[in-house]
Design an enzyme around this catalytic site. Structure first.
Site, PDB file in Angstrom:
ATOM      1  CB  CYS A 145      -0.244  10.179 107.176  1.00  0.00           C
ATOM      2  SG  CYS A 145      -0.171   8.404 106.952  1.00  0.00           S
ATOM      3  CG  HIS A 146       0.106  14.116 106.205  1.00  0.00           C
ATOM      4  ND1 HIS A 146      -0.168  13.018 105.450  1.00  0.00           N
ATOM      5  CD2 HIS A 146       1.424  14.351 106.049  1.00  0.00           C
ATOM      6  CE1 HIS A 146       0.935  12.615 104.829  1.00  0.00           C
ATOM      7  NE2 HIS A 146       1.912  13.409 105.176  1.00  0.00           N
ATOM      8  N   GLY A 147      -2.617  14.096 110.195  1.00  0.00           N
ATOM      9  CA  GLY A 147      -3.509  14.663 111.193  1.00  0.00           C
ATOM     10  C   GLY A 147      -4.860  15.148 110.694  1.00  0.00           C
TER      11      GLY A 147
ATOM     12  CE1 TYR B 295       5.360  13.305 104.071  1.00  0.00           C
ATOM     13  CE2 TYR B 295       6.117  13.237 106.337  1.00  0.00           C
ATOM     14  CZ  TYR B 295       5.224  12.841 105.366  1.00  0.00           C
ATOM     15  OH  TYR B 295       4.200  11.993 105.696  1.00  0.00           O
ATOM     16  NE  ARG B 299       4.687  16.380 108.300  1.00  0.00           N
ATOM     17  CZ  ARG B 299       5.088  15.507 109.202  1.00  0.00           C
ATOM     18  NH1 ARG B 299       4.423  14.384 109.352  1.00  0.00           N
ATOM     19  NH2 ARG B 299       6.137  15.735 109.947  1.00  0.00           N
TER      20      ARG B 299
END
Lengths: 181, 428
Positions: A145-147, B295, B299
């Site tokens: 998902c976000h590494g 989003y 991130r």
């Protein structure tokens, strides 16, 4: 309290303020007493809380293989680690880690790693349980998902996750059976 | 609402009602003769279009709810039943599903209009803030609605977004358990999301009422951003803007219908046609397109914030990302006080205009980044976009408020309109 003629247009200020204050306080308490049960209905109910336990027979699990089981609605990773993986996990300099834990603190028996398979970033299930999965740069798990990269002790090594994969409460009921919860 | 200075109606039934409850007088005052600046362009259609979308979503939503089952064992199947067995179920669901996207399209254009023409400035600050509140409520409603079909994206989207709250220190975990009603996204979560997804649109209706009320107190802004000086600057709302709004709405609906009938799943994600599975995260979780820029900002914060070269961390990366994402919209609430330049319209603010278009570009870039895996160049691009986004609000706007020299403003709306006519005539 009696009011004399000079304060005739403001009778009994202190008494009135006291009444406002107490009535206001009672109102606040009453409101809280009504609101809290409503909010609390949204917390986990008794049946959800009733701690489910999961028993797993790991006698068939070869070194280097893993199994995923469900516990309280979440996946739990059980990995039979190889000697290299254990050595790799122990060789890490703990001071360099984001969430400082030695490998010994995270296992009961070095060859068996038991962790909740939920990424501590935003709750995805990391890859690495299957042979063909990406295992990240540290030979453990990789959250797509976000590494976030986890090592062979499921400790966070790279990426946005703040913590190591959680170790659930568990015990060995015999040499090859694990009771989670 | 005193009926003292009411003009009597000719129709006896209307008059009977109006003398007891002056609804017709109110409608005539606010939507009939309501004085509206005569120089609106098509950007001013999108408030009415957003209103139309809100009504569309509520009406189709109520019909869908009659056939939907908010239980993890039945939710996915009940949506498929709507698609296959319920009369016109496919149509209503596609209207509702694409309606979310088109509601956001209308609202994004509406917000851009507000920013470009300085509609948030004095005296419309509260009007603007109510709008931001509506947007936040819309985001919550859309997010919970997306969970209801209980597909893979529903489940994992819900997991990721509810987990955002675990980033807050001390209380984070308790908040997440309160949201879930358990230890993971499960049946209690689906149930409460359905209840709230049904409730929030009506809360939105309430705030929209306040938004429109505030608008009718200050009157509309206009493309020149200058105040209305008298009757020569305005037109009655009906028929001039009822017609213009209707025309714009018809064009909008035509494009909307194109999606509903010819590419209903273009804006969705195929993974959501796979039933939810708590053991398998799809390799690439993305929110709906309208959330992608936020989003990407979430991130973009891949680093802890603390004292360099020490272990002291004030804000871990996860909390930093969450604060960045929430902050990106909460900033809008204080926009009227970040941009204190006296000139409203970007037409007369050349530097602001460039900065705003770069913001639009950064926002679109963030949207693209949000849809890509979090690796390589995308991380850097996301960080650049996020940096510009915050710099625009926190550095560029306050700076331009003090330094920027605006172009000369026209003396009044009606003189500017006549001037424009003349120059067009010369060109022709």
């Amino acid at each position: 309290m009696s009011s004399d003629s000079s304060s005739g247009d403001k009778p009994d200020q202190t008494k009135r303020e006291f009444l406002y204050l107490t009535a206001g306080a009672m109102g606040a308490v009453a409101t809280g007493a009504v609101v809290w049960p409503m909010v609390d209905t949204m917390n986990p109910a008794a049946d959800t809380l009733a701690m489910a336990t999961t028993e797993v027979d790991v006698s068939k699990l070869e070194p280097g293989h893993s199994v995923t089981v469900m516990w309280r609605g979440k996946p739990v990773f059980i990995k039979h680690r190889t000697a290299e993986e254990i050595a790799e996990a122990k060789a890490v300099n703990v001071a360099d880690l984001r969430d400082k834990q030695t490998d010994e603190e995270r296992v009961q028996k070095p060859e068996w790693l038991v962790v909740v398979g939920v990424c501590t970033h935003l709750g995805c299930v990391p890859l690495g349980q299957k042979e063909t999965d990406a295992k990240g740069e540290f030979d453990g798990w990789f959250c797509p998902c976000h590494g976030s990269h986890y090592d062979s002790s499921a400790r966070i090594r790279k990426g946005p996750a703040p913590k190591n994969l959680a170790v659930p409460p568990y015990k060995f009921t015999n040499d090859t059976t694990i009771l989670i919860g | 609402m005193a009926s003292g200075n009411r003009t009597p109606f000719k129709n006896p039934v209307v008059e009977w009602v109006d003398s007891r409850l002056p609804l017709f007088t109110l409608m005539n005052k606010e939507y009939g003769v309501f004085p509206t600046p005569k120089n609106f362009n098509y950007f001013w259609n999108f408030g009415a279009i957003a209103m139309f979308m809100l009504v569309t979503m509520i009406v189709t939503g109520i019909v869908l709810a009659m056939n939907y089952a908010a239980h993890t064992a039945h939710a996915f199947d009940s949506v498929e039943r709507i698609m296959r067995d319920v009369n016109f179920g496919w149509l209503i669901r596609y209207i509702h599903m694409n309606g979310a996207s088109f509601f956001f399209i209308a609202v994004y254009i509406h917000i851009f209009r507000g920013m470009y023409y300085g509609s948030y400035k004095q005296p419309r600050e509260l009007l603007w803030m109510l709008g931001v509140l509506i947007f936040l409520l819309m985001m919550a409603t859309a997010f919970m609605g997306y969970v209801l079909p209980w597909g893979q994206m529903s489940y994992w989207g819900a997991t990721v977004i509810t987990n955002l709250f675990s980033a807050f220190p001390v209380v984070g975990e308790s908040i997440v358990q309160l949201l879930w009603g358990g230890f993971s996204v499960d049946n209690p979560t689906l149930n409460r999301f359905f209840a709230l997804h049904y409730l929030l649109p009506f809360v939105i209706v309430g705030v929209v009422f306040l938004h429109v009320w505030a608008l009718h107190v200050t009157g509309s802004n206009n493309p020149l951003g200058i105040d209305v000086k008298g009757p020569q600057d305005t037109l009655p709302f009906h028929p001039y803007y009822t017609m213009k709004d209707t025309f714009g709405l018809v064009v909008f609906i035509a494009i909307y219908a194109l999606f509903i009938f010819f590419m209903p799943n273009q804006l969705g994600h195929p993974d959501n046609y796979t039933p939810a599975n708590p053991l398998v995260t799809p390799p690439h979780i993305v929110p709906e397109w309208y959330f992608l820029p936020y989003y990407a900002m979430l991130r973009a914060i891949t680093f802890d914030i603390g004292i360099p070269f020490t272990d002291i961390v004030f804000i871990p990366a996860k909390l930093g990302g969450v604060l960045t994402m929430f902050g990106s919209i909460l900033l809008w609430f204080v926009l009227p006080w970040l941009d204190t330049h006296p000139v409203r319209s970007a037409r007369f603010r050349p530097q602001f205009r460039i900065a705003l278009w770069v913001l639009v570009a950064a926002f679109i870039l963030l949207g693209v980044v949000g849809g890509k895996p979090p690796e390589g160049i995308w991380v850097i691009l996301g960080q650049i976009g996020t940096l510009y986004y915050f710099a625009f609000f926190l550095v560029i706007l306050p700076l331009l408020s003090r330094k920027e020299k605006a172009l000369p403003l026209p003396p009044s709306i009606h003189e500017a309109v006549l001037q424009q006519k003349k120059s067009v005539g010369v060109q022709a």
